[in-house]
Structures are given as C-alpha cells and as structure tokens.
Design a protein around this motif. Structure first.
Motif, short mmCIF file in Angstrom:
data_model
loop_
_atom_site.label_atom_id
_atom_site.label_comp_id
_atom_site.label_asym_id
_atom_site.label_seq_id
_atom_site.Cartn_x
_atom_site.Cartn_y
_atom_site.Cartn_z
N ALA A 170 0.86 -1.18 0.00
CA ALA A 170 0.00 0.00 0.00
C ALA A 170 0.90 1.23 0.00
N TYR A 177 0.94 5.49 -0.37
CA TYR A 177 0.02 6.59 -0.11
C TYR A 177 0.43 7.85 -0.86
N HIS A 234 -1.86 9.82 6.84
CA HIS A 234 -3.07 9.14 6.36
C HIS A 234 -3.54 8.13 7.41
N MET A 241 -6.81 5.98 6.83
CA MET A 241 -6.62 4.98 5.78
C MET A 241 -5.68 3.87 6.26
N SER A 283 -7.39 1.57 8.65
CA SER A 283 -8.33 0.72 7.91
C SER A 283 -7.59 -0.40 7.18
N HIS A 284 -6.48 -0.06 6.55
CA HIS A 284 -5.71 -1.09 5.82
C HIS A 284 -5.13 -2.12 6.79
N PHE A 291 1.07 4.90 -10.38
CA PHE A 291 1.13 5.52 -9.04
C PHE A 291 2.15 6.66 -9.02
N ALA A 321 -2.43 9.59 -6.15
CA ALA A 321 -2.80 8.17 -6.25
C ALA A 321 -2.36 7.40 -5.03
N GLN A 322 -3.12 6.37 -4.72
CA GLN A 322 -2.62 5.37 -3.79
C GLN A 322 -2.55 4.05 -4.54
N LEU A 323 -1.63 3.20 -4.12
CA LEU A 323 -1.38 1.93 -4.81
C LEU A 323 -1.66 0.78 -3.87
N ALA A 324 -2.34 -0.25 -4.38
CA ALA A 324 -2.55 -1.48 -3.60
C ALA A 324 -2.20 -2.66 -4.50
N HIS A 341 -10.77 -2.03 0.53
CA HIS A 341 -9.90 -0.94 0.07
C HIS A 341 -10.69 0.09 -0.74
N THR A 343 -12.86 2.17 1.67
CA THR A 343 -12.03 3.14 2.41
C THR A 343 -11.64 4.29 1.50
#
Lengths: 291, 291
Positions: free
Chosen positions: A259, A261, A272, A275, A278-279, B250, B256-259, B279, B282
């Motif tokens: 993840a 941010y 964050h 977030m 939550s993650h 990203f 941006a957020q990356l997962a 995700h 959130t």
C-alpha cells in the motif's frame, strides 16, 4: 510479572495509560499496553530516535479498539535500561527478549523505519512467534537510504517547530497541516512522558540503519525467509527510505501486499492515519492466505 | 427514461436485478443498477471480451451495499447496440454518452484492464464528471502488455474449465481455488444473461488495448491530466498487464494510492474480493485529499 493488569483497559489511551515495566534478560523494558485482553497482540517497533511517546495516538488508539497493542522502548531507548546496540540483529534479539518477558507466544509486528528492519529480522528468524507483519517506511537489507543527508537538511531548518515536520511530511499544504496535527497529538500527554536519551540512542541506531542498508543481500535471503503475510506501506515521497524499497520488498516477499500513499513522506502512516488503520485492520483480520 | 426505478433496489443483486436499457446517442445501452438511490454512483468499465455477467457478484454486490453501482455494456458489447470501436478514445466517448444518458453529472469510475484504459481517458478529459477513479489490472498509455501471448497460452489450455482461470489467476492452489469459486459466482444467474458477441467485440478491443500500450506517452500526459484521487490496484503476478504498470501509474499520477495483492494474477480483484472491497470502500469514503 508476566500477567497483565486488564482493569479499565477499554478506557485507556496511549496518552493516559500508565507506563509499565518488565524485567527482561537484557534490560528492564518500559512499555504501554492498550486494547482488549484477548486476541493476538500487535507489538510496535519504533523508528530511529523515537520512544513510546513518538507514536501517533490517532494510530495506536484506533488499532487498540479491537486488538491488544503494545508500544515499548527497546534496550537503551526512553526509560528502558540497557544499551542501544549498533546493529539490527541485536535489536531484534532485545525485542524478542521483551516479547518473551511478557509471556507472549504469538504476536503481530508493526515496524516503522528502523523498526521495520528489526521486524524483518525477527520475522525471518521466528516463524512461530510472528503471525503477521506490517512494514512501514522501511528498507530491505541492502536497500536504499538517505538518512544522514535528510537528517542534516531537517536539522538545518531551524524555523521548523520539530524536525519531524520536514522529515515525515512533504512540503504540500495538506501534508504540512497533517504534520502539525500529528505533532499536536504526540504532545497531549503531559505526565509520565518518555525520555529522550540523545546520542546514546541515535548514534548506535544510525549506525544500525546505515549498516543494514549498506549490507548487500542480493538474493534477498531475509525477505525470502519471511513466510508470514506482510503488509508493506510507504509514502509516495519518502526522502529517507524511498518508496522503491517498498516495491522491492513486495516483489521478493512470498506473501505480501503493498500500500503506497499519495503526497506523503516518511510519516505516511501518521498523515493518512484513518486509511492506514483501515488497511491494517483489513490485513490483520483477513483469513490466512497462502504463504 | 433518465429517472431510475428505485423500487426494491435494496434486495437486488447483480444475479437477480433485471437488465435495463437506455438510449444514448451512439447506442442503446444495456445496464444493471444496484444499491441505494442516493450517493455518487460507481460506474464499472469492463475488461477485454467481458460483458455485464463477467463481473464478480461478490465484488459488485458488496460495493452496492453502500453506494449506487452501475454495470453496463459499452457500444457493441453484450446486448448494447452499436459498434465496438477499435480505440480507447472512442470507447471513452461511448461510455460518457452512456453516463450522460442516465442524467448523471458526477460519478466514480472503476476500470478493470481495458476498462482501466477507458477510465483514464475519461478522467483525463472530464475533470468535472469524475469524482474518484479506481484502476485495476491496467496499463498507462505506452505501458507494458502481453495480451496476445497470454491469450494464446490461455486458449491453448484446452483442459481449463474457462480461459479466465489461467488468465486471471496464478497456478498456486489458493489462487486456482479462488478462481473456481469466482467462475461459479459468475454463473449463478440463469435468465436474462448477457450475450457474447465474439470477434465483433474482441477484435476491435484487442486492437484498442494493444494500440493504447504501443502508443508512447513519454511525458505521461494522460496520467498528468488526471487530477482526481486514484486508487491503483494490481495482482503480484499479472501476466497480461504486469504490476510494474501499476507502480508507474502511481508514480506519475498527482494523487494516487497503490494497492498490490499477493499471489494473484489479472483477476486480483476477484481473488481477493473482500480485501479489494474494503480498500475501495475506504478509498471512496475518504474525505477529499489534496490534488
């Protein structure tokens, strides 16, 4: 000594709960314990120069809403006795000593920055002790670091209210304002605050972190030895331990999720925080997935 | 025609809700709408060769628990009329035509694979229409794709129950078993199922995706034109559109957020559907962060 007082734990917060002490083999460790008395405890491994009070209450208290959370000072740090070692391997041994002293046989680890290196070392050696691992703003062995350069820059900003503002946050208005809010949260506790032991801690810690990154591990032996599920987190603009480290760790760990941010630096988890919590919760609550 | 029937929407699922139709300028579009009648609708943009019934009910129904979700067939696909264009730009125009036909002035977009290219194109051109963007298993313009090679391999596996098993999942036991569960979920609906229009859809779509990736965008103009918050998601072992694409997106998106998910292929969002839904929720529920 190994049984923990569970009285009024629900109401306790990082800012209000008393600091406790436990005798280990290497040190008498200072710690605070929050959250319910049952469930796999989440043990927090702190960043370079940080003590228990450097954790963000917004993160710690929210995580403690549904699991035990333990923040502690490793040997030599804050009000823990002993000497801060100058290498990650010894820090890992001290942290395991602390965990053993509490009588815990299974924990989750959240390691931030230098604490993330210590967490990798522990997880790679103690497959049975560590259930899941969260690595934030950290680097693999042999990874990329710009610690001294960035520290020098941060401490030269004499107008900054706290070196953590330039170290942990970007220069954007939203990040900077998150940073000020974070600093405020870490200063709410007035009594029974942790101590800052200066160079006796930061000199060996800096050496440990720099050595960790300067030691090649071309086959990623440490990462490959970690078989637990891992959540890797980084800020988009971490200047000390860049996000590329996180992507490398994700690729070489056998069972990792990543993840990253937006608009954030080394302190992405504090900027964050909603977030991030939550993650972490989603990650820790998930059924075990394949190793 | 632009007002949607809200009756018994709560009980509806992707498998049970009737397919609806709406006249656009370029086509008469087939769609299904789930979830509450208020809130920013999440519009789903489908992958190469997929129609409405190729979405995973586990993802769509869970997302529709707290927001309107709209799945549709773009021009020429499934039971939508019109011709499938051979380029992403025209697909984006058709999708905007559909969104306009529904009278929607603000939407979130979830684009998967080819749908993610279309989503990037729309978001880059329609700053006011698109609130937030979710890009899954996709590539930036000029990105890396192995579509034909991977399709060829998948379709040569004549013993596979469905080409999506080798295309969307890894060869590990947990991923494969997630894949079988996914296939089962997509086949629950028996009546009013969508049609598969064969080469009339897949030929122009393949050309569109391959052209998108073959067209250099060295300055990442499309990504830089996207000012909305973006969640980028990819599987660790996506063979068609590798996870490196996600990391590139990203890095070049402004917000941006990356997962990235473990042990997963192109269908990471279906394999890890609970994590993915968490995700997305959130991300979509977060207060706006700096662009």
């Amino acid at each position: 000594m190994t049984l923990l007082d569970t009285a009024s734990r629900d109401a306790a917060t990082l800012e209000t709960t008393p600091t406790r002490y436990i005798e280990g083999r290497a040190a008498r460790f200072a710690y605070r314990r929050l959250g319910p008395s049952t469930g796999t405890p989440l043990v927090l491994l702190q960043h370079f120069s940080g003590n228990i009070d450097a954790w963000d209450p917004a993160v710690v208290n929210a995580l403690a809403a549904d699991r035990p959370v333990i923040a502690f000072d490793n040997a030599g740090v804050g009000r823990s006795t002993g000497q801060t070692p100058d290498n990650v391997e010894a820090m890992a041994r001290d942290a395991v000593d602390f965990i053993n002293s509490l009588g815990l046989s299974k924990v989750d680890l959240l390691g931030f920055s230098l604490g993330g290196c210590v967490a990798q070392q522990i997880a790679s050696e103690h497959g049975a002790l560590v259930r899941k691992l969260i690595l934030v703003g950290t680097a693999p062995k042999g990874g990329e670091e710009h610690l001294l350069m960035v520290l020098q820059q941060a401490f030269s900003q004499t107008d900054a209210p706290d070196p953590r503002l330039p170290l942990f946050f970007t220069t954007s208005d939203p990040s900077r304002s998150s940073g000020l809010a974070f600093l405020k949260r870490t200063k709410v506790r007035k009594d029974d605050r942790d101590t800052d032991n200066g160079n006796a801690v930061t000199d060996p810690q800096a050496k440990a972190l720099i050595t960790w990154c300067a030691t090649p591990d071309p086959d990623h032996e440490i990462l490959r030895a970690i078989r637990q599920p891992v959540l890797v987190v980084s800020g988009s603009h971490d200047t000390m331990l860049p996000a590329d480290n996180a992507y490398v760790m994700f690729k070489h760990l056998s069972n990792a999720q990543l993840a990253l941010y937006p608009d954030s630096g080394h302190g992405a988890l504090f900027q964050h925080h909603e977030m991030f919590v939550s993650h972490v919760r989603t990650f820790l609550d998930a059924e075990a997935i394949a190793a």
